[in-house]
Design an enzyme around this catalytic site. Structure first.
Site, short mmCIF file in Angstrom:
data_model
loop_
_atom_site.label_atom_id
_atom_site.label_comp_id
_atom_site.label_asym_id
_atom_site.label_seq_id
_atom_site.Cartn_x
_atom_site.Cartn_y
_atom_site.Cartn_z
N CYS A 117 21.58 -4.79 4.16
CA CYS A 117 22.50 -5.88 3.88
C CYS A 117 22.36 -7.02 4.88
CB CYS A 117 23.90 -5.62 3.76
SG CYS A 117 24.29 -4.15 2.84
N HIS A 257 28.98 -10.70 6.09
CA HIS A 257 28.77 -9.78 5.09
C HIS A 257 29.68 -9.20 4.28
CE1 HIS A 257 26.89 -6.62 2.75
NE2 HIS A 257 27.06 -5.87 3.43
N ASN A 287 30.02 -5.43 -2.80
CA ASN A 287 29.03 -5.69 -1.80
C ASN A 287 27.70 -5.89 -2.43
OD1 ASN A 287 26.81 -5.06 0.08
ND2 ASN A 287 27.90 -3.12 1.09
N1 ACO Z 1 39.04 6.47 -5.28
C1 ACO Z 1 39.63 7.20 -4.81
N2 ACO Z 1 39.45 7.73 -3.89
C2 ACO Z 1 38.32 7.81 -3.01
C3 ACO Z 1 37.27 6.82 -3.69
C4 ACO Z 1 37.73 6.21 -4.73
N3 ACO Z 1 36.79 5.03 -5.21
N4 ACO Z 1 36.42 6.97 -2.71
C5 ACO Z 1 36.73 7.81 -1.56
N5 ACO Z 1 37.97 8.38 -1.82
C6 ACO Z 1 38.65 9.39 -1.21
C7 ACO Z 1 37.67 10.20 -0.31
O1 ACO Z 1 37.28 11.11 -1.17
C8 ACO Z 1 38.79 10.78 0.64
O2 ACO Z 1 39.58 11.73 0.26
P1 ACO Z 1 39.79 13.07 1.22
O3 ACO Z 1 40.65 12.70 2.18
O4 ACO Z 1 40.69 13.79 0.23
O5 ACO Z 1 38.26 13.53 1.47
C9 ACO Z 1 39.87 9.50 0.83
O6 ACO Z 1 39.63 8.67 -0.37
C10 ACO Z 1 39.62 8.69 2.21
O7 ACO Z 1 38.23 8.68 2.35
P2 ACO Z 1 37.72 7.85 3.50
O8 ACO Z 1 36.33 7.94 3.62
O9 ACO Z 1 38.71 7.88 4.97
O10 ACO Z 1 38.44 6.28 3.04
P3 ACO Z 1 38.08 4.96 3.87
O11 ACO Z 1 39.26 4.51 4.08
O12 ACO Z 1 37.16 5.04 4.99
O13 ACO Z 1 37.44 4.02 2.91
C11 ACO Z 1 35.28 3.36 2.41
C12 ACO Z 1 36.09 4.45 2.45
C13 ACO Z 1 35.61 2.04 1.57
C14 ACO Z 1 33.49 3.73 1.99
C15 ACO Z 1 34.99 2.77 3.78
O14 ACO Z 1 34.64 3.68 4.53
C16 ACO Z 1 34.13 1.73 3.99
O15 ACO Z 1 33.99 0.63 3.64
N6 ACO Z 1 32.69 2.04 4.61
C17 ACO Z 1 31.69 1.02 4.90
C18 ACO Z 1 30.73 1.24 3.67
C19 ACO Z 1 29.88 0.13 3.65
O16 ACO Z 1 30.15 -1.08 4.01
N7 ACO Z 1 28.78 0.28 3.24
C20 ACO Z 1 27.49 -0.70 2.87
C21 ACO Z 1 26.55 -0.80 4.10
S1 ACO Z 1 25.71 -2.11 4.00
C22 ACO Z 1 24.00 -1.68 3.00
O17 ACO Z 1 23.06 -2.02 3.76
C23 ACO Z 1 24.21 -1.64 1.66
#
Ligand code: ACO
Length: 330
Positions: A117, A257, A287
Protein backbone atom coordinates in the site's frame (compact mmCIF):
# COMPACT_ATOMS: atom_id res chain seq x y z
CA UNK A 1 15.39 18.73 -2.42
CA UNK A 2 19.14 19.49 -2.07
CA UNK A 3 20.55 22.72 -3.60
CA UNK A 4 21.14 22.47 -7.35
CA UNK A 5 18.56 19.70 -7.90
CA UNK A 6 15.38 20.15 -9.87
CA UNK A 7 12.21 19.94 -7.87
CA UNK A 8 9.42 17.69 -9.21
CA UNK A 9 5.78 18.61 -8.95
CA UNK A 10 2.44 16.98 -9.71
CA UNK A 11 1.29 18.45 -13.04
CA UNK A 12 -1.79 16.26 -13.50
CA UNK A 13 -3.94 13.77 -11.64
CA UNK A 14 -6.34 11.08 -12.85
CA UNK A 15 -8.27 8.19 -11.39
CA UNK A 16 -10.33 5.23 -12.50
CA UNK A 17 -12.63 3.11 -10.39
CA UNK A 18 -14.64 0.15 -11.70
CA UNK A 19 -18.38 0.65 -12.01
CA UNK A 20 -19.50 -2.24 -9.82
CA UNK A 21 -20.17 -1.27 -6.19
CA UNK A 22 -20.07 -3.99 -3.53
CA UNK A 23 -21.80 -2.79 -0.36
CA UNK A 24 -21.54 -4.10 3.19
CA UNK A 25 -25.10 -5.37 2.75
CA UNK A 26 -23.93 -7.41 -0.25
CA UNK A 27 -21.14 -8.87 1.90
CA UNK A 28 -23.65 -9.83 4.62
CA UNK A 29 -25.04 -12.32 2.08
CA UNK A 30 -21.59 -13.76 1.31
CA UNK A 31 -19.88 -14.21 4.71
CA UNK A 32 -20.80 -14.09 8.41
CA UNK A 33 -20.47 -10.34 8.89
CA UNK A 34 -22.63 -7.24 9.36
CA UNK A 35 -22.74 -3.73 8.03
CA UNK A 36 -22.50 -2.45 11.64
CA UNK A 37 -19.32 -4.48 12.35
CA UNK A 38 -17.60 -3.36 9.15
CA UNK A 39 -18.50 0.32 9.63
CA UNK A 40 -17.56 0.43 13.32
CA UNK A 41 -14.27 -1.48 12.97
CA UNK A 42 -13.10 -0.07 9.63
CA UNK A 43 -15.26 2.88 8.47
CA UNK A 44 -15.93 1.13 5.14
CA UNK A 45 -19.44 1.21 3.62
CA UNK A 46 -18.73 0.01 0.08
CA UNK A 47 -15.91 -0.76 -2.35
CA UNK A 48 -15.50 -1.08 -6.13
CA UNK A 49 -14.91 -4.42 -7.85
CA UNK A 50 -13.34 -4.78 -11.31
CA UNK A 51 -15.41 -6.35 -14.09
CA UNK A 52 -14.32 -9.87 -15.13
CA UNK A 53 -12.62 -8.55 -18.27
CA UNK A 54 -10.75 -5.80 -16.39
CA UNK A 55 -7.21 -6.37 -15.11
CA UNK A 56 -4.87 -4.01 -13.27
CA UNK A 57 -3.33 -2.61 -16.47
CA UNK A 58 -6.80 -1.60 -17.72
CA UNK A 59 -7.51 0.35 -14.53
CA UNK A 60 -4.00 1.82 -14.57
CA UNK A 61 -4.22 2.91 -18.23
CA UNK A 62 -7.61 4.58 -17.68
CA UNK A 63 -6.27 6.54 -14.69
CA UNK A 64 -3.10 7.40 -16.64
CA UNK A 65 -5.10 8.75 -19.61
CA UNK A 66 -7.07 10.97 -17.24
CA UNK A 67 -3.86 12.23 -15.61
CA UNK A 68 -2.25 13.02 -18.99
CA UNK A 69 -5.39 14.91 -20.06
CA UNK A 70 -5.37 16.82 -16.76
CA UNK A 71 -1.71 17.76 -17.30
CA UNK A 72 -2.42 18.70 -20.93
CA UNK A 73 0.30 16.48 -22.36
CA UNK A 74 0.41 13.60 -24.80
CA UNK A 75 1.56 10.03 -24.14
CA UNK A 76 4.48 10.64 -26.51
CA UNK A 77 5.95 13.14 -24.04
CA UNK A 78 6.24 10.60 -21.21
CA UNK A 79 9.83 9.52 -20.41
CA UNK A 80 9.10 6.96 -17.72
CA UNK A 81 6.12 4.98 -16.43
CA UNK A 82 6.19 3.52 -12.92
CA UNK A 83 3.27 1.32 -11.91
CA UNK A 84 3.02 0.56 -8.20
CA UNK A 85 0.98 -2.60 -7.72
CA UNK A 86 0.79 -5.80 -5.72
CA UNK A 87 -1.71 -7.25 -8.22
CA UNK A 88 0.04 -7.10 -11.61
CA UNK A 89 -1.75 -8.62 -14.62
CA UNK A 90 0.97 -11.28 -14.68
CA UNK A 91 4.28 -11.80 -12.86
CA UNK A 92 5.83 -10.75 -16.15
CA UNK A 93 5.70 -8.81 -18.37
CA UNK A 94 5.46 -5.84 -16.06
CA UNK A 95 2.08 -4.12 -15.86
CA UNK A 96 3.89 -0.84 -16.60
CA UNK A 97 4.84 -2.21 -20.04
CA UNK A 98 1.20 -3.11 -20.72
CA UNK A 99 0.24 0.44 -19.74
CA UNK A 100 2.98 1.83 -22.01
CA UNK A 101 1.48 -0.10 -24.91
CA UNK A 102 -2.14 0.86 -24.12
CA UNK A 103 -1.17 4.55 -23.95
CA UNK A 104 1.12 4.44 -26.97
CA UNK A 105 3.85 6.05 -24.86
CA UNK A 106 6.51 5.15 -27.39
CA UNK A 107 9.40 7.07 -25.78
CA UNK A 108 8.85 5.79 -22.25
CA UNK A 109 10.80 3.35 -20.11
CA UNK A 110 8.50 1.33 -17.87
CA UNK A 111 8.75 -0.76 -14.72
CA UNK A 112 6.64 -2.02 -11.83
CA UNK A 113 7.30 -1.24 -8.21
CA UNK A 114 6.13 -3.43 -5.35
CA UNK A 115 5.81 -1.83 -1.93
CA UNK A 116 2.27 -2.85 -0.98
CA UNK A 117 0.00 0.00 0.00
CA UNK A 118 3.02 2.32 0.26
CA UNK A 119 3.65 1.75 -3.46
CA UNK A 120 2.30 5.01 -4.82
CA UNK A 121 4.41 7.16 -2.48
CA UNK A 122 7.45 4.94 -3.19
CA UNK A 123 6.83 5.50 -6.92
CA UNK A 124 6.35 9.23 -6.39
CA UNK A 125 9.69 9.42 -4.54
CA UNK A 126 11.38 7.39 -7.28
CA UNK A 127 9.93 9.48 -10.13
CA UNK A 128 10.92 12.69 -8.34
CA UNK A 129 14.52 11.45 -8.20
CA UNK A 130 14.57 10.80 -11.98
CA UNK A 131 13.46 14.40 -12.48
CA UNK A 132 15.82 15.79 -9.83
CA UNK A 133 18.77 14.02 -11.44
CA UNK A 134 17.80 15.15 -14.95
CA UNK A 135 17.25 11.62 -16.30
CA UNK A 136 13.58 12.35 -17.07
CA UNK A 137 11.37 15.37 -17.62
CA UNK A 138 7.98 13.68 -17.51
CA UNK A 139 7.23 10.70 -15.30
CA UNK A 140 3.89 8.95 -15.08
CA UNK A 141 3.37 7.45 -11.64
CA UNK A 142 0.45 5.04 -11.22
CA UNK A 143 -0.95 3.15 -8.24
CA UNK A 144 -3.34 0.45 -9.44
CA UNK A 145 -4.85 -2.67 -7.89
CA UNK A 146 -7.38 -5.42 -8.48
CA UNK A 147 -7.23 -6.82 -4.96
CA UNK A 148 -10.59 -8.53 -5.52
CA UNK A 149 -8.62 -11.15 -7.50
CA UNK A 150 -6.42 -12.19 -4.57
CA UNK A 151 -8.96 -11.94 -1.77
CA UNK A 152 -10.54 -15.11 -0.39
CA UNK A 153 -14.24 -14.26 -0.61
CA UNK A 154 -14.96 -16.82 2.11
CA UNK A 155 -12.62 -15.17 4.65
CA UNK A 156 -14.47 -12.41 6.53
CA UNK A 157 -11.22 -11.26 8.16
CA UNK A 158 -9.96 -9.91 4.85
CA UNK A 159 -12.65 -9.82 2.16
CA UNK A 160 -14.54 -6.89 3.74
CA UNK A 161 -11.46 -4.66 3.70
CA UNK A 162 -10.29 -4.37 0.12
CA UNK A 163 -11.39 -2.79 -3.16
CA UNK A 164 -10.18 -2.15 -6.71
CA UNK A 165 -9.13 1.13 -8.34
CA UNK A 166 -6.32 3.18 -9.84
CA UNK A 167 -4.85 6.66 -9.50
CA UNK A 168 -2.14 8.34 -11.56
CA UNK A 169 -0.01 11.45 -11.33
CA UNK A 170 2.12 13.18 -13.97
CA UNK A 171 5.39 14.48 -12.50
CA UNK A 172 7.25 17.33 -14.16
CA UNK A 173 9.94 19.80 -13.06
CA UNK A 174 8.52 22.42 -10.71
CA UNK A 175 9.83 25.76 -9.45
CA UNK A 176 11.93 25.59 -6.28
CA UNK A 177 9.94 25.55 -3.04
CA UNK A 178 7.02 24.03 -4.93
CA UNK A 179 6.19 20.42 -5.69
CA UNK A 180 7.62 17.49 -3.75
CA UNK A 181 9.49 19.01 -0.80
CA UNK A 182 10.58 15.83 0.96
CA UNK A 183 10.02 12.08 0.91
CA UNK A 184 10.70 9.29 3.34
CA UNK A 185 10.78 5.54 2.67
CA UNK A 186 11.00 2.76 5.24
CA UNK A 187 10.87 -1.01 5.46
CA UNK A 188 11.01 -3.87 7.95
CA UNK A 189 11.15 -7.24 6.22
CA UNK A 190 10.99 -9.06 9.56
CA UNK A 191 7.23 -8.40 9.51
CA UNK A 192 6.76 -9.73 5.98
CA UNK A 193 4.65 -12.72 6.99
CA UNK A 194 2.10 -10.49 8.75
CA UNK A 195 0.65 -9.61 5.35
CA UNK A 196 1.46 -11.84 2.41
CA UNK A 197 0.39 -13.80 -0.61
CA UNK A 198 2.35 -16.99 0.06
CA UNK A 199 2.08 -18.90 -3.23
CA UNK A 200 2.80 -18.20 -6.88
CA UNK A 201 6.42 -17.07 -6.55
CA UNK A 202 9.73 -18.94 -6.53
CA UNK A 203 9.40 -19.93 -2.85
CA UNK A 204 6.10 -21.71 -3.31
CA UNK A 205 5.19 -22.10 -6.99
CA UNK A 206 1.49 -22.47 -7.77
CA UNK A 207 0.34 -26.09 -7.55
CA UNK A 208 -2.82 -28.01 -6.80
CA UNK A 209 -1.74 -28.10 -3.16
CA UNK A 210 -1.25 -24.32 -2.89
CA UNK A 211 -4.70 -23.79 -4.38
CA UNK A 212 -6.32 -26.38 -2.09
CA UNK A 213 -4.72 -24.67 0.92
CA UNK A 214 -5.78 -21.18 -0.24
CA UNK A 215 -2.17 -20.00 -0.37
CA UNK A 216 -2.90 -17.93 -3.50
CA UNK A 217 -4.99 -15.53 -1.39
CA UNK A 218 -4.04 -12.63 0.89
CA UNK A 219 -3.13 -13.76 4.39
CA UNK A 220 -3.08 -11.13 7.09
CA UNK A 221 -2.60 -10.80 10.83
CA UNK A 222 -4.99 -7.85 11.20
CA UNK A 223 -4.25 -7.02 14.83
CA UNK A 224 -0.46 -6.87 14.35
CA UNK A 225 -0.80 -4.86 11.12
CA UNK A 226 -3.11 -2.46 12.97
CA UNK A 227 -0.53 -1.85 15.73
CA UNK A 228 2.27 -1.43 13.20
CA UNK A 229 0.19 0.98 11.10
CA UNK A 230 -0.77 3.21 14.03
CA UNK A 231 2.91 3.48 15.02
CA UNK A 232 4.49 4.12 11.60
CA UNK A 233 1.84 6.35 10.04
CA UNK A 234 2.20 9.03 12.72
CA UNK A 235 5.98 8.71 13.02
CA UNK A 236 6.63 8.78 9.26
CA UNK A 237 4.34 11.77 8.77
CA UNK A 238 6.07 13.70 11.56
CA UNK A 239 9.49 12.85 10.13
CA UNK A 240 8.67 13.96 6.57
CA UNK A 241 7.19 17.22 7.89
CA UNK A 242 10.47 17.83 9.73
CA UNK A 243 12.52 16.95 6.61
CA UNK A 244 10.47 19.45 4.59
CA UNK A 245 11.31 22.18 7.10
CA UNK A 246 7.68 22.52 8.17
CA UNK A 247 5.89 22.27 11.49
CA UNK A 248 2.68 20.20 11.94
CA UNK A 249 0.67 23.46 12.27
CA UNK A 250 1.69 24.34 8.69
CA UNK A 251 0.03 21.23 7.24
CA UNK A 252 -3.05 22.23 5.25
CA UNK A 253 -4.11 18.76 4.14
CA UNK A 254 -3.24 15.31 5.47
CA UNK A 255 -3.74 12.40 3.06
CA UNK A 256 -3.23 9.07 4.83
CA UNK A 257 -3.50 5.62 3.27
CA UNK A 258 -7.17 4.62 3.44
CA UNK A 259 -7.12 1.27 5.23
CA UNK A 260 -9.18 1.83 8.35
CA UNK A 261 -10.77 4.98 9.84
CA UNK A 262 -9.36 4.10 13.27
CA UNK A 263 -5.81 4.00 11.88
CA UNK A 264 -6.43 7.32 10.09
CA UNK A 265 -7.75 8.90 13.33
CA UNK A 266 -4.74 7.68 15.29
CA UNK A 267 -2.26 8.98 12.71
CA UNK A 268 -3.94 12.40 12.59
CA UNK A 269 -3.87 12.63 16.40
CA UNK A 270 -0.17 11.69 16.52
CA UNK A 271 0.55 14.38 13.92
CA UNK A 272 -1.63 16.91 15.76
CA UNK A 273 -3.78 17.59 12.69
CA UNK A 274 -7.54 18.13 13.21
CA UNK A 275 -9.89 15.84 11.25
CA UNK A 276 -11.17 18.71 9.07
CA UNK A 277 -7.71 18.75 7.46
CA UNK A 278 -7.73 14.98 6.82
CA UNK A 279 -8.93 13.44 3.56
CA UNK A 280 -11.11 10.37 4.15
CA UNK A 281 -12.74 8.24 1.45
CA UNK A 282 -12.24 4.77 2.93
CA UNK A 283 -16.04 4.65 3.34
CA UNK A 284 -16.53 4.61 -0.47
CA UNK A 285 -13.54 2.63 -1.73
CA UNK A 286 -12.23 0.48 1.14
CA UNK A 287 -8.51 -0.29 1.08
CA UNK A 288 -7.33 -0.05 -2.54
CA UNK A 289 -3.66 -0.50 -1.54
CA UNK A 290 -1.35 1.37 -3.95
CA UNK A 291 -4.33 3.22 -5.44
CA UNK A 292 -5.53 4.57 -2.11
CA UNK A 293 -3.39 7.71 -1.77
CA UNK A 294 -3.91 8.99 -5.35
CA UNK A 295 -7.66 8.27 -5.10
CA UNK A 296 -7.77 10.39 -1.94
CA UNK A 297 -5.61 13.09 -3.51
CA UNK A 298 -7.95 13.30 -6.51
CA UNK A 299 -10.97 13.42 -4.20
CA UNK A 300 -9.41 16.39 -2.39
CA UNK A 301 -8.76 18.09 -5.72
CA UNK A 302 -12.35 17.50 -6.90
CA UNK A 303 -13.70 18.87 -3.61
CA UNK A 304 -11.68 22.08 -4.12
CA UNK A 305 -9.43 21.31 -1.13
CA UNK A 306 -6.11 21.54 -3.03
CA UNK A 307 -5.39 25.25 -2.96
CA UNK A 308 -2.31 26.71 -4.62
CA UNK A 309 0.55 26.84 -2.10
CA UNK A 310 -1.11 24.35 0.27
CA UNK A 311 1.20 22.05 2.23
CA UNK A 312 0.09 18.44 1.78
CA UNK A 313 1.38 15.44 3.66
CA UNK A 314 0.76 11.91 2.35
CA UNK A 315 1.61 8.80 4.32
CA UNK A 316 1.09 5.09 3.83
CA UNK A 317 2.00 1.67 5.26
CA UNK A 318 1.78 -1.72 3.66
CA UNK A 319 2.99 -5.21 2.93
CA UNK A 320 6.73 -5.69 3.13
CA UNK A 321 6.42 -4.29 5.71
CA UNK A 322 6.86 -0.85 4.24
CA UNK A 323 5.98 2.74 5.00
CA UNK A 324 6.40 5.97 3.06
CA UNK A 325 5.56 9.64 3.35
CA UNK A 326 5.79 12.71 1.15
CA UNK A 327 5.40 16.43 1.81
CA UNK A 328 4.20 18.36 -1.24
CA UNK A 329 3.54 22.06 -1.81
CA UNK A 330 0.66 22.34 -4.28
N1 ACO B 1 -17.30 -9.39 10.46
C1 ACO B 1 -17.58 -9.77 11.71
N2 ACO B 1 -16.64 -10.16 12.57
C2 ACO B 1 -15.36 -10.17 12.14
C3 ACO B 1 -15.01 -9.78 10.84
C4 ACO B 1 -16.04 -9.39 9.98
N3 ACO B 1 -15.82 -9.02 8.73
N4 ACO B 1 -13.69 -9.89 10.71
C5 ACO B 1 -13.21 -10.32 11.89
N5 ACO B 1 -14.22 -10.49 12.76
C6 ACO B 1 -14.18 -10.97 14.14
C7 ACO B 1 -12.92 -11.73 14.44
O1 ACO B 1 -13.10 -13.09 14.07
C8 ACO B 1 -12.79 -11.57 15.95
O2 ACO B 1 -13.60 -12.50 16.56
P1 ACO B 1 -13.09 -13.32 17.88
O3 ACO B 1 -12.80 -12.25 18.91
O4 ACO B 1 -14.23 -14.21 18.19
O5 ACO B 1 -11.85 -14.03 17.43
C9 ACO B 1 -13.42 -10.20 16.21
O6 ACO B 1 -14.13 -9.85 15.01
C10 ACO B 1 -12.42 -9.10 16.53
O7 ACO B 1 -11.27 -9.26 15.72
P2 ACO B 1 -10.07 -8.23 15.78
O8 ACO B 1 -8.99 -8.72 14.86
O9 ACO B 1 -9.69 -7.93 17.19
O10 ACO B 1 -10.77 -6.91 15.19
P3 ACO B 1 -10.13 -5.52 15.04
O11 ACO B 1 -10.88 -4.55 15.83
O12 ACO B 1 -8.65 -5.56 15.19
O13 ACO B 1 -10.42 -5.22 13.49
C11 ACO B 1 -9.32 -5.30 11.39
C12 ACO B 1 -9.94 -6.12 12.52
C13 ACO B 1 -10.37 -4.43 10.78
C14 ACO B 1 -8.78 -6.29 10.35
C15 ACO B 1 -8.16 -4.43 11.96
O14 ACO B 1 -7.30 -5.22 12.74
C16 ACO B 1 -7.37 -3.75 10.87
O15 ACO B 1 -7.85 -2.87 10.20
N6 ACO B 1 -6.08 -4.13 10.74
C17 ACO B 1 -5.24 -3.53 9.70
C18 ACO B 1 -5.50 -4.23 8.40
C19 ACO B 1 -4.90 -3.50 7.23
O16 ACO B 1 -4.87 -2.30 7.18
N7 ACO B 1 -4.43 -4.28 6.25
C20 ACO B 1 -3.96 -3.76 5.02
C21 ACO B 1 -2.53 -3.44 5.08
S1 ACO B 1 -1.96 -2.53 3.76
C22 ACO B 1 -1.55 -3.50 2.37
O17 ACO B 1 -0.39 -3.58 1.99
C23 ACO B 1 -2.62 -4.24 1.63
Amino acid sequence: MPEGCRCAGIAGLGIYVPERVLTNQDLEKMVDTSDAWIRERTGIRERRIAAPEEATSDLAAAAARAALADAGITAGEVDLIIVATATPDTLFPATACLVQEKLGADRAGAFDLLAGCSGFIYALACGAQFIAGGAADTVLVVGAETLSRIVNWEDRNTCVLFGDGAGAAVLRPAPREKGILATLLGSDGSGGTLLQLPAGGSRLPASQRTVQENLHYIQMNGREIFKFAVRVMGDAALEVVRKAGLSPEQIDLFIPHQANIRIIDAAARRLGVPMEKVVVNVDRYGNTSAASVPLALADARDAGRLCRGANIVMVAFGAGLTWAAAAVRW
